[in-house]
Design an enzyme around this catalytic site. Structure first.
Site, short mmCIF file in Angstrom:
data_model
loop_
_atom_site.label_atom_id
_atom_site.label_comp_id
_atom_site.label_asym_id
_atom_site.label_seq_id
_atom_site.Cartn_x
_atom_site.Cartn_y
_atom_site.Cartn_z
CG ASP A 1 -2.88 10.96 5.14
OD1 ASP A 1 -1.87 10.45 5.64
OD2 ASP A 1 -3.65 10.35 4.39
CD GLU B 1 -0.79 8.18 0.88
OE1 GLU B 1 -0.21 7.82 1.92
OE2 GLU B 1 -2.03 8.19 0.77
CG ASN C 1 -5.37 -0.10 5.82
OD1 ASN C 1 -5.82 0.41 6.83
ND2 ASN C 1 -5.15 0.59 4.72
CD GLU D 1 -3.17 0.90 2.00
OE1 GLU D 1 -3.45 -0.25 2.36
OE2 GLU D 1 -3.92 1.88 2.22
NE ARG D 2 -2.39 5.18 -0.19
CZ ARG D 2 -3.35 5.53 -1.03
NH1 ARG D 2 -3.12 5.70 -2.32
NH2 ARG D 2 -4.57 5.71 -0.58
CD GLU E 1 -7.71 6.17 6.01
OE1 GLU E 1 -6.88 5.26 5.87
OE2 GLU E 1 -7.58 7.30 5.52
CG HIS F 1 -5.90 15.46 1.17
ND1 HIS F 1 -6.28 14.67 0.12
CD2 HIS F 1 -5.71 14.62 2.22
CE1 HIS F 1 -6.34 13.41 0.52
NE2 HIS F 1 -5.98 13.34 1.78
CE LYS G 1 -6.14 2.95 8.81
NZ LYS G 1 -5.73 3.13 7.39
O1 GCW Z 1 -2.29 8.23 4.05
C1 GCW Z 1 -3.40 7.41 4.19
C2 GCW Z 1 -3.27 6.46 3.08
C3 GCW Z 1 -3.78 5.08 3.39
C4 GCW Z 1 -3.18 4.65 4.71
C5 GCW Z 1 -3.64 5.61 5.78
C6 GCW Z 1 -3.06 5.31 7.13
C7 GCW Z 1 -2.52 2.48 5.42
O2 GCW Z 1 -3.89 7.00 1.95
O3 GCW Z 1 -3.38 4.24 2.33
O4 GCW Z 1 -3.53 3.34 5.03
O5 GCW Z 1 -3.22 6.91 5.46
O6 GCW Z 1 -2.05 5.93 7.47
O7 GCW Z 1 -3.57 4.48 7.84
#
Ligand code: GCW
Length: 718
Positions: free
Chosen positions: A381, A409, A226, A183-184, A307, A537, A303
């Site tokens: 973020d 990211e 995640n 992821e990312r 989300e 953002h 986490k």
């Molecule tokens: O920056 C955002 C990202 C998600 C990430 C989330 C997080 C792992 O877009 O991809 O998920 O933050 O930090 O939990």
């Protein structure tokens, strides 16, 4: 004739080898020092006095061997007595010749620190490395090797007293999935090959551990926050155990991400309620099972309720209930829970900026002593620039840990050259004014401000299976800087760049200076061409690739770009003062005063806190619109300058990496133009003003930028 031909062929081969650098060696290339006089100083170190015993000692010796073969073209020789040796590596307690260590040094070193002393005897250098533990000696050895690999005079190798890490957990958080997607991640697949583990140990695992240990990183979370509960099943724990065995001699502890609903998903329970005794028992048994395989397991990174991830709030419990339940399972084994503060709720219409603070401040003091709360550097973020997160300094009774993002990211992925050292130090050096003036974010994180029992700094990894690990050769510097700053948050970004460049590319002073200059301005450049003046953002939806400030179709408001910039005919920016969301109130009074009025807010953060009229005058005499346009343009020009500087470094850098960076800078330059043109043509629909002189007209109409789609942009969750 023949002789000549052979010589010629040998020279050609040597130059070919010299130019064929893949970047795989990272900053551990161990190239010979550029200056002959320095090389001759180093030679006395070839005689090493060291009594090896532990597995860590063995990797220390192997590293010395590799490094000296590279830098000195000779192998180290073990020398029985310290007197006849040039490099003396000894635990303090066994050190017979320890007179030069002031008595306070061993205590200041603690379990991981070291001290290095240098003296000249009869014209010959002697270097002493002392520590309390094998791992301290390994870190001390890496300190000496770093100094040598940067080509510096030996006399400067000594530490001023002890060098001990400022934080307990110096960590990489991998967002790596079990299917090897990241992821990312923009540097290829995950380096963890779960399919071939545990029986196949890829050399990469070892080189990864070497690289981390060389910069003091001592913890890694292998899996995505995640989370997937499968990693907690016995078959996967066997694989994790194999990695732990590789990492152990390098002082690296493994963490796993714990999916909160794992008791249901792999445990057959009906609930994951943290107050349910069956759930508590399940986690206790799971912890026991893990520690049986991995006695030095670090703990869980979590986490929760963010989300879409499950968490204690699904059962009407709060974050401390969830964290403490896991903490109790780990406590008998001395493990810790790292609980993330990156939470914001679907239901709450509140400014997303404010939500983490609102949730965590009331819980201060309610977390068990083996819990750390991991806070992103800024409140939204990982944007190109954010104000520091208001939680730093607001949790006096809860160890607060830093989370930076190495993977880019929101910073052009792995195709943009962005050295994050200046961004890290900007945040770490900011005074939180909590509890009083003079307490920086670094002081909070390192435990100085509130005497935390646990401390840490993490970076979300930018590592993948690409040949050079990070995709962009310069992205290695961000991994490097994270390690160095987690050890010592007071280091400055330029010095870190200097030592990284000298080890990674070249020791030629003019070339080092030129590369450093590129690196040092690269972060401000990306801020300028993406999000000047405190915009944030406004990247493409979901994948975050490229500009999309117009985007307003997301399922929730705070995933829309328009939510964050709020542009209309009157102006642009998010009013977070008392007339708006009042997020400002979450900071110490000092910052509230600084940022309460647009006039006293620095331009770099202006639109984070204020909505400003397009024609309003700024202290520099320009209007907001003019300034915004000129800053976008400046960002483009800064990338063009980087291209020019790099073109001139052709002789100084090996051909392959020179070529790679040339191509990447080309992409970066055209994407910077894309950012400028797309953003300015969109914002111009509100400002209704011409572009100021010096800013060229966009290459395409706005509709062109708006219809671009990138369904396969890398790094997306799936
Ligand atoms: O920056 C955002 C990202 C998600 C990430 C989330 C997080 C792992 O877009 O991809 O998920 O933050 O930090 O939990």
């Amino acid at each position: 004739m023949w002789k000549k031909a052979i010589l010629w062929a040998a020279a050609a081969l040597a130059s070919l080898i010299a130019t064929a650098e893949t970047g795989y060696e990272l900053w551990q290339r161990y190239a010979p020092p550029a200056q002959a006089t320095i090389a001759s100083q180093y030679r006395s170190l070839l005689a090493v006095h060291f009594r090896s015993g532990t597995p860590t000692d063995s990797v220390l010796l192997a590293e010395l061997d590799r490094a000296f073969q590279g830098m000195l073209r000779s192998r180290p020789r073990l020398s029985p007595s310290p007197q006849s040796a040039g490099l003396i590596i000894q635990l303090f307690q066994e050190s017979a010749v320890a007179a030069w260590w002031p008595s306070s040094v061993p205590q200041q070193c603690g379990p991981e620190g070291f001290a290095v002393h240098h003296r000249v005897v009869a014209g010959r250098s002697q270097v002493f490395i002392g520590a309390n533990t094998s791992i301290g000696l390994l870190y001390g050895t890496f300190h000496v090797l770093r100094h040598m690999a940067a080509g510096r005079p030996l006399a400067g190798v000594a530490t001023a007293g002890a060098s001990a890490p400022a934080t307990r957990w110096r960590m990489l958080n991998h967002w790596d999935n079990l299917d090897r997607s990241v992821e990312r991640g923009y540097a290829g697949q995950s380096i963890w090959n779960w399919h071939t583990l545990p029986d196949y140990i890829d050399q990469r695992y070892i080189d990864y551990a070497r690289a981390n240990a060389s910069i003091g990183i001592n913890a890694v979370a292998l899996t995505n926050v995640n989370a997937n509960a499968t990693v907690l099943t016995p078959a996967y724990l066997e694989k994790v155990k194999a990695l732990a065995q590789v990492f152990r001699p390098y002082g690296i502890r493994i963490f796993l991400t714990a999916r909160f609903s794992a008791p249901i998903e792999i445990g057959g329970l009906k609930t994951a309620d943290p107050l349910d005794t069956a759930v508590q028992g399940w986690w206790q048994r799971k912890a026991d099972e893990i520690y049986q395989r991995i006695p030095d397991f670090g703990g869980f990174l979590v986490k929760a309720n963010s989300e879409g991830q499950p968490g204690p709030q699904n059962y009407g419990r709060h974050h401390a209930d969830g964290a403490n339940m896991l903490a109790k399972a780990l406590a008998p084994h001395a493990g810790v829970v790292i609980w993330r503060a990156f939470v914001y709720s679907h239901e709450t219409p509140e400014d997303r900026f404010k939500q983490a603070y609102q949730e965590f401040v009331p819980l201060d003091g309610r977390f068990d002593s083996n819990v750390l709360v991991q806070v992103k550097n800024g409140p939204i973020d990982f944007q190109p620039r954010e104000p520091f997160h208001p939680l730093f300094g607001a949790l006096p009774r809860t160890p607060t840990m830093m989370e930076f993002q190495l993977t880019q990211e929101y910073l052009g992925f792995a195709t943009h050259l962005v050295y994050l050292g200046p961004m890290f130090t900007e945040v770490l050096g900011t005074d939180t004014h909590r509890p009083t003036a003079g307490n920086t974010v670094a002081d909070v994180v390192s435990g100085k401000s509130f005497g935390y029992t646990q401390t840490g700094m993490a970076g979300v990894s930018n590592i993948g299976a690409d040949l050079n690990w990070t995709g962009h050769p310069f992205a290695q510097a961000n991994w490097y800087a994270l390690g160095r700053l987690a050890w010592n948050p007071r280091l400055d970004a330029a010095s870190i760049a200097n030592e990284w460049i000298a080890q990674t590319f070249t020791q030629q002073p003019a070339a080092v200076a030129s590369i450093r200059q590129m690196m040092m301005q690269s972060h401000e450049a990306v801020v300028n061409y993406m999000t000047p003046l405190g915009l944030h953002h406004i990247m493409g939806y979901g994948h975050h690739y490229g500009p999309a400030p117009w985007y307003d179709k997301a399922s929730r408001a705070d995933w829309n770009c328009t939510y964050f910039h709020r542009a209309d005919q009157h102006g642009i920016g998010f009013d977070r003062t008392s007339t708006g969301s009042n997020a400002l109130q979450q900071y110490a009074p000092y910052w509230q005063q600084q940022w309460a009025s647009a006039k006293s807010t620095p331009l770099s953060l202006l639109l984070w806190f204020h909505k400003v009229g397009w024609s309003e005058g700024l202290p520099n005499g320009k209007t907001l619109w003019q300034n915004m346009a000129l800053q976008y343009q400046q960002g483009v020009q800064q990338v063009q300058q980087m291209q020019q500087s790099w073109a001139q470094l052709r002789q100084a850098v090996d051909e392959r990496r020179h070529q790679q960076v040339t191509q990447l800078l080309h992409i970066q330059a055209s994407e910077a133009v894309w950012w400028r043109d797309a953003c300015l043509s969109y914002f111009q629909t509100f400002s209704k003003q011409p572009l100021p002189a010096g800013v060229p007209a966009p290459q395409h109409p706005l509709e062109y930028y708006q219809q671009l789609r990138f369904p396969y942009a890398p790094g997306q969750a799936h």
